[in-house]
Structure formats: structure tokens, C-alpha cells
Design a protein around this motif. Sequence first.
Motif, PDB file in Angstrom:
ATOM      1  N   LEU A 313       0.817  -1.207   0.000  1.00 10.91           N
ATOM      2  CA  LEU A 313       0.000   0.000   0.000  1.00 10.91           C
ATOM      3  C   LEU A 313       0.853   1.259   0.000  1.00 10.91           C
ATOM      4  O   LEU A 313       0.455   2.278  -0.568  1.00 10.91           O
ATOM      5  CB  LEU A 313      -0.933  -0.012   1.212  1.00 10.91           C
ATOM      6  CG  LEU A 313      -1.891  -1.203   1.294  1.00 10.91           C
ATOM      7  CD1 LEU A 313      -2.903  -1.001   2.414  1.00 10.91           C
ATOM      8  CD2 LEU A 313      -2.611  -1.413  -0.031  1.00 10.91           C
ATOM      9  N   GLY A 314       2.024   1.199   0.641  1.00 12.10           N
ATOM     10  CA  GLY A 314       2.919   2.351   0.574  1.00 12.10           C
ATOM     11  C   GLY A 314       3.412   2.598  -0.833  1.00 12.10           C
ATOM     12  O   GLY A 314       3.498   3.754  -1.285  1.00 12.10           O
ATOM     13  N   GLY A 315       3.743   1.523  -1.567  1.00 13.38           N
ATOM     14  CA  GLY A 315       4.130   1.687  -2.967  1.00 13.38           C
ATOM     15  C   GLY A 315       3.001   2.264  -3.799  1.00 13.38           C
ATOM     16  O   GLY A 315       3.221   3.129  -4.673  1.00 13.38           O
ATOM     17  N   LEU A 316       1.775   1.791  -3.552  1.00 13.47           N
ATOM     18  CA  LEU A 316       0.623   2.349  -4.267  1.00 13.47           C
ATOM     19  C   LEU A 316       0.486   3.849  -4.001  1.00 13.47           C
ATOM     20  O   LEU A 316       0.198   4.637  -4.918  1.00 13.47           O
ATOM     21  CB  LEU A 316      -0.660   1.634  -3.833  1.00 13.47           C
ATOM     22  CG  LEU A 316      -0.895   0.216  -4.344  1.00 13.47           C
ATOM     23  CD1 LEU A 316      -2.195  -0.323  -3.773  1.00 13.47           C
ATOM     24  CD2 LEU A 316      -0.941   0.201  -5.864  1.00 13.47           C
ATOM     25  N   THR A 317       0.683   4.233  -2.745  1.00  7.53           N
ATOM     26  CA  THR A 317       0.575   5.649  -2.388  1.00  7.53           C
ATOM     27  C   THR A 317       1.626   6.473  -3.112  1.00  7.53           C
ATOM     28  O   THR A 317       1.327   7.551  -3.659  1.00  7.53           O
ATOM     29  CB  THR A 317       0.739   5.821  -0.868  1.00  7.53           C
ATOM     30  OG1 THR A 317      -0.232   5.021  -0.193  1.00  7.53           O
ATOM     31  CG2 THR A 317       0.571   7.270  -0.470  1.00  7.53           C
ATOM     32  N   ALA A 318       2.857   5.972  -3.139  1.00  7.58           N
ATOM     33  CA  ALA A 318       3.923   6.694  -3.840  1.00  7.58           C
ATOM     34  C   ALA A 318       3.646   6.777  -5.330  1.00  7.58           C
ATOM     35  O   ALA A 318       3.856   7.818  -5.969  1.00  7.58           O
ATOM     36  CB  ALA A 318       5.269   6.009  -3.578  1.00  7.58           C
ATOM     37  N   LEU A 319       3.165   5.671  -5.910  1.00  6.94           N
ATOM     38  CA  LEU A 319       2.852   5.681  -7.342  1.00  6.94           C
ATOM     39  C   LEU A 319       1.722   6.649  -7.648  1.00  6.94           C
ATOM     40  O   LEU A 319       1.768   7.398  -8.626  1.00  6.94           O
ATOM     41  CB  LEU A 319       2.462   4.274  -7.797  1.00  6.94           C
ATOM     42  CG  LEU A 319       3.590   3.251  -7.929  1.00  6.94           C
ATOM     43  CD1 LEU A 319       3.020   1.902  -8.309  1.00  6.94           C
ATOM     44  CD2 LEU A 319       4.602   3.707  -8.967  1.00  6.94           C
TER      45      LEU A 319
END
Length: 602
Positions: A313-319
Amino acid sequence: MTGRAARPARPVLLLLVLLAGWLGLGVATAGPAAAHAELVSTDPGEGARLDEVPAEVTLRFSEGVSLGAGYARVLGEGGERADTGAATVDGDTVTVPLREDLPDASYVVTYRIVSADSHPISGAYAFVVGDGELADAGAVADGAGVDPFVAAALPASRALGFAGLAAGLGVPAFLVLCWPAGWASRTMRRLTTAGLLTVAGAAVLTFLLQGPYAAGAGLGSLLDPSLLTTTGASSFGLTTLGRGALALLLAALLVPLWRRAGAPTAQETAGLGAVAAGVVLTTAAVGHPVAGALPVFATAVAAVHVAAMALWLGGLTALLTGLVRTGAEAGELAGALPRWSRLASASVAALVVTGVVQSVREVGSPVALVSTPYGWVLLGKLALVLLLLAAAGVSRVWVQQQLGLPRTRPHPRRRVPAHAFATAGATRAGAEEDAVASAARARAAAQARGAVEDVAPLRRSVLVEAAVAAGVLVLSAVLVGIPPARAAVAQPVDVTLPLQAAAGEVGSVQLSVDPARPGPNTLHVYLFDDAGQLTQPADLRVTLTEPAQEIGPLDVDLEPAGPGHWVADGASIPGAGTWTLAVSVRLDEFTAATASTDVPVR
């Protein structure tokens, strides 16, 4: 293209395979209830009529408990306290000493204790001394619930904490593993800092709410000194505050990196990783994992689950925040996306495996999955996870098709006479190879730039992932506060015991009790001789006894159902507790044998 498009279905297929295995594994491993303590026995028992007032009242639960902000009291007929106010806890047993010179009357035992998973358990029952009438304990128990505002605020604070973990831990992990240039992004700095501050704030809010939650008080008791002291002395309170402190420490350690706008060194990465691991561990080491069987293993599984959630979910947020931007960051993201796709796949696999392990431990059986509030919420979460995997599959297909480096074929060359290579051939071949490689790199870079300029499909799928992920976080927060399905469903008993006579073993008896809960049950008895063959005795008696509550022995009426087989259909078990099921067999005029087993009744 077909082969690549099929890859994203692998996490979904893995999830379905593991769930299918769980259906069998859950039945095979179903055992005693885990997490959320339940009252097993009392002394005196519920509804007991005594000749004299006992010196104390004892309550035994299915797991270790604490009084915490709760209580254990004995009230007389007028509501006055009959206990000394010095209740004690020893593991799973609560002892309430009574005052001396109490009159013959009906007494109500009322309790509100805190189980090992930090949730309060409350109830009340009555007993009588002398010939008086039994008091109504229900009126006392009705007021022992959780304040509705506190009940709503707790899952909200947990959901905030989970969202903060995704931003505070997942975003910097994405930068380290996939996008080192992103350390210069002001947006990434703000996201990470806001996430870690949210983790700390949610931890403090959860700490404040635990006292009123355990005591059955309202929001007005948030700053009650006695409740704060009690929560602070508990393992739950210490772990929760530790999580907040570690989140603030991590935010402080990241400040120099944001200022220099550069990726951390290997030593700095190790330090940041250690603190982040502490945040993850303190998140996992509360609630259901620390109660019941194998707490260390369950906490480790929960920690991997939390870490995988934060990475994904952190990667999704950054993307999501990076893809809506244009300019120089577009090319950088084009290089980061393939690495992120691989990291996301690994995170999904970890989430699936640990999620199934947690489900087996907390649910136990397919029946519990569809017949308990915990199971229903878990099914809702599972549905959202499947939708999340579908959206992730769309994103992965886009990354593979648009940003995957194409395979280049050797550039066709003219035939060159062999003697030409004796002088300038080697130089020309090297130049041609360099030109081909340079052209391939240029085409790949142009393809990546063009793909990032047309990110509408990817943006939509990531937005769907983020929206569904928010729902998953909310349901995860709700699950933390619901009794595990395994603890809410009775477990049938099926056991084979040796028959013991004066001269030793003389055969065996197989007993099955279904569903092993208060009320009507079905009991099957199979009697075997030394050779393992069904046998018909001269006499057979089966009884039920609850020693802690001084109930029984109660005779069980049996009906013949075949050679060596008897059935008691509708055999009544009066209440919850640990009942002793005893079998007495007279094989002939000179040989008698017995066997017994404890039956947990929920």
C-alpha cells in the motif's frame, strides 16, 4: 503478450489454492478456542443453593486474564458489596474473597475482566445461601457493555494507524527499493512524515481509548488518571506507546535524508530498517496474535502480514502521488515501475500466505467462517482482497506491456569477404554492435517516456487499488476487535479411550459429542474388546459431571443403535464448563471397567 497477461493471475490462483487447502486444514486442526477469554467454570456454580456462605468466589476462564480497569464483585440482595474489595488473579483464575458474617441470601457475582488479547469480557450470575429465592443476575449484566462512541472510536484509530503505516513505512521502502531519485521529492517527504505522525497519533489515541473500553466507561473518561495508570501498566499499553515512540524516532532519523535530498547509505538503510521493524513488530504484538496457542509464531506471522501490507500500500501511495505529476519525474518512474511490479508481487504472495495462516488459527473451520461475525467480516475482507488483486493484475499487465524492455534481434549485416576482417573488420563490427545497442536503448527510453506520458489506464487501476485498499484497512481494524470465530463456535469431541479394569486394559470405548455446547447434544458410544471388535457388555452407564460447579453426576439415557453401539440423541448439557464424561462398563459378572474424558462446552 498472452503469456505476460497471464502472470498477474498467479496471486489470485495462489490465494484460491491456499483457501482450498484451508478448508481441509481447518477441519483437521480444529482444537480448543484461541483468544478472547471465556468463562469455563465458577465456584459456587450458577444457580447453586448452599447451606452456608463460602469464604470466596472463584471464576476460571479459558485463558489468562487480568482485572486491569475491570472488576470482580459479589453483591448482596440490596446491591451492597459482599466482597472485601481485594479480588486477585492467578493466571486464568479470578478469586473474590467474601466478607465474614454474611446473612443467608441470594448473591450476584458480576465481573468485567480483560483477556490476553486486550478485550473486556463481562457477565454475571447468581447463587443462593439458604432457602431464599434466586436473584435475577441479568439486570446487573445488562449494564456492562461497551460505550458506543468508544466502540466506534477504537476501530477508527486502528484504521488510521494502519493507513499511517502504509505511508510512513511503505513510501520510504519504495524509495529505497524502487525509486532512489524520489528522495528529492517534496511530496514523498510530506507523505512519509504525515504517515509516521499518524502512526504516533493513532497509538496515543488507542492508548487513551483502552481504559474506557476495558472499564465500560464513556469518552469522558479518556484522561481518567486511574484508567491511564492501569493501561500504562499493561503489556498492551506499553506496546502501543512503544509503537508511537518508534514512529517518531523513525521520522527524526529521516530528517537528514530529506534535507540532503539523497538516498541513504547502506549503514543508514540498516538503521532505518531496524527502527521500521520495531514499528511493525509492536503493531503485530497486540490483540489476537498474543493470545491463545503459539503466540510467538502467531506474532511473527502477523508481523510479516503487516510488513507486506505496508510495502504494497505504501508503494501504491507513492505511485499514485507520483503518476499524477509530469516532467522530470516521469522518466524516473518509468524506470521504477518494473522494480515495483516485482516487489508488489512478492508482497501479495506474503499477504496471501500469512492471511491464510491467520485465518486457520482464528477461524478454525469452514463452519465458523460462515456462522460468526468474525467469519462474515473476514469474508468481506477476502472479497475486497480479490478485487484488489484484480486491479493489481491490470497494473502489472500495463507495466509489463508498456515498460518491459523489448528483446532486440541482431541487426542484419551484409556479407563481408573474409580478408576484409584482417584489417578494419574488427573495428567495423564493434561499431555496428555499439550502434545497435545504442539504438535499442534509445527505443526503450522512448517507449518508456511515451508510456509514462499515457498513464491513464495505469492511473485508473492504481486509483481502484487505493480505494479498495482503504476498505481492506477498515475491515482489518474491525477484525481486531471481534472475538475470533474459533472461540465463538463449539468444537465437537471425538475420542477413543482405553477401558481400565482392575487387571489392566480390557478394551476401548469411542465417544463423540456433537456440537459440545449447552443444550441438546448427540452422544455416540462404541465399545470394543481387546481384539478391536465391537462387543456387547452386560451393563453400560454414562454420566456427565461438572466438578467446578458441583453439578452431577447426571445420567445420560442411551438407546441401542447396533452391536456395540449406543446413541443419546438430544442429551442435555446444562451449561458451559469443562464437563467430565464418564463411562462405566460391566463386561461380565466379575469384570468392570471405566473410562473418562473432559469435554469443553462453549
